[in-house]
Scaffold this motif. Sequence first.
Motif, short mmCIF file in Angstrom:
data_model
loop_
_atom_site.label_atom_id
_atom_site.label_comp_id
_atom_site.label_asym_id
_atom_site.label_seq_id
_atom_site.Cartn_x
_atom_site.Cartn_y
_atom_site.Cartn_z
N VAL A 1 0.91 -1.33 -0.08
CA VAL A 1 0.03 0.08 0.03
C VAL A 1 0.79 1.37 -0.10
O VAL A 1 1.71 1.42 0.99
N VAL A 2 0.95 1.96 -1.17
CA VAL A 2 1.58 3.21 -1.03
C VAL A 2 0.87 4.30 -1.09
O VAL A 2 -0.41 4.68 -1.76
N ALA A 3 1.31 5.51 -0.41
CA ALA A 3 0.56 6.84 -0.18
C ALA A 3 1.32 7.79 -0.92
O ALA A 3 2.68 7.83 -0.82
N THR A 4 0.65 8.65 -1.59
CA THR A 4 1.43 9.73 -2.28
C THR A 4 0.94 11.01 -1.51
O THR A 4 -0.15 11.22 -1.23
N LEU A 5 2.13 11.99 -1.19
CA LEU A 5 1.68 13.25 -0.24
C LEU A 5 2.58 14.32 -1.07
O LEU A 5 3.70 14.53 -0.83
N MET A 6 2.09 14.66 -2.04
CA MET A 6 2.90 15.78 -2.90
C MET A 6 1.89 16.61 -3.88
O MET A 6 0.79 16.25 -3.84
N ASP A 7 2.61 17.78 -4.14
CA ASP A 7 1.84 18.63 -5.22
C ASP A 7 1.50 18.20 -6.54
O ASP A 7 2.15 17.08 -6.83
N ASN A 8 0.69 18.93 -7.11
CA ASN A 8 0.56 18.25 -8.71
C ASN A 8 1.91 18.30 -9.45
O ASN A 8 2.69 19.36 -9.24
N SER A 9 2.28 17.25 -10.12
CA SER A 9 3.41 17.31 -10.83
C SER A 9 3.50 15.86 -11.58
O SER A 9 2.62 15.04 -11.39
N PRO A 10 4.35 15.93 -12.69
CA PRO A 10 4.43 14.75 -13.41
C PRO A 10 4.95 13.37 -12.71
O PRO A 10 4.59 12.31 -12.80
#
Length: 489
Positions: free
Chosen positions: A42-51
Amino acid sequence: MSGRINPSAAALDDGKRRWTFAELDDEAARLAQRLRAVDCRVVATLMDNSPAWVVADRAALQAGLVHVPLPVFFTPEQIGHALGAAGVDTVLTLPALAARWPQVPAIECAVAGQPLAMLRLPARPVPMAAGTAKITFTSGTTGSPKGVCLSEAAMQRVALALVQAMEPLDIRRHLCALPFAVLLENIAGVMAPLLKGATCVTLPLQSLGLSGSSSFDAERFHEVVVAQQPNSIILLPQMLRAWAGHLIQSGQRAPDSLRLVAVGGAAVGVKLIHRARALGIPAYEGYGLSEGASVQTLNLPGSDRPGAAGRALPHAQIRIAQDGEIEVAGSLFGGYLGSDAAAPAWWPSGDLGRIDDEGFLHIDGRKKHLLITAFGRNVSPEWVETALRSENAIAQAVVFGDAQPALSAVLWPLRPDASDAALQAAVDAANAALPDYARVRSWVRGRAAFSVEAGTATANGRPQRVTVLQLHADALGMTAASSIDPEFS
């Protein structure tokens, strides 16, 4: 990748560099391999919009992992709850945000040219619906938002339906203006354009004038739209309202490149739709639920009724229950995280509405928000709030009046320098179009902006009624713990 998509065509554009579809696939394959190598589940992303966010989303699907997109505007408590509830074992985030976990070693990880930190968290597998590929967390009224479990098949059906419905528009360039962690932009603004072979313009949100969840600089946004010349954008109603207000004030128009500006998340209102279109913004309202994998209905050129939420898209079915509640079917979620209950064949939306003779869905407000005045009249506050927000001076409004002789409202002006006289004139104009029992007799200015950070709004701009009432109960002459349901969203 679809065989009809040119591998050398531009898939992503961050304003500095373009990534082709072949490069996007290569980046996603490399990241998928790396995630599998660390035994990620299970992977979470915590970041701004980006490629990099788009690559991570595709990599999770390729690797058969569960992706948990987390908005950067979530509070630390909400983020902690989501990580634990979903059993997240890996977090992909910006190095600066990795400092929130000082006890966890940060592994350097460059994705699509962006330096990221990969954090490995101690986590145990948690039960979730079979086939879950993504868990989207709704931003509710507490620190414990609900996790909606979605399958890859459900999301793909929605994205394909959007591609099919919008085929006549030939969208080639989509400007992503909402956070990718918001399901609407994730599916309708990334998955659908990429399935068609269009380019997604993936700029940092602050460069678009969006700060946090609800601070919006319409002048900056317009500059970017003019510079990027997109064919489509997805906006929340308050963003459309602010943009239209800026164009009126500055005497400008939206660029001719635009073919569709889809608006969702809350009621839009006929006046705002007409005002936007007169300024060159091809605004079309839609409706959807996270539980239905984002979008169920949408107005489109040639199939349009301002004031309605559109007709059902190819993947969706809509019906109205005997009590007036809207029920949806097609591409439903598997269930809520932590619950054993599977979604029924028809999901009760919690919204009241009707379907007219031509198949257009009309939304009348939330079922549990219905007010009953002291004179026994049933009033949907959303109906009155939409009328108030349709006036130029008012950015946001929350209406109260359950068991009261008359309705009252908390108002937030579109411009901070708006006078009380201007707000009263706006209320008078809205009242003129409403029956006497639905008119606002008293109002107060908001004491805090309507935002996630202030706890007064959700990420899609819907008011947090409990918090708003608590902040203004004394000024409204009401009791903060009156008859407000604590689960209001």
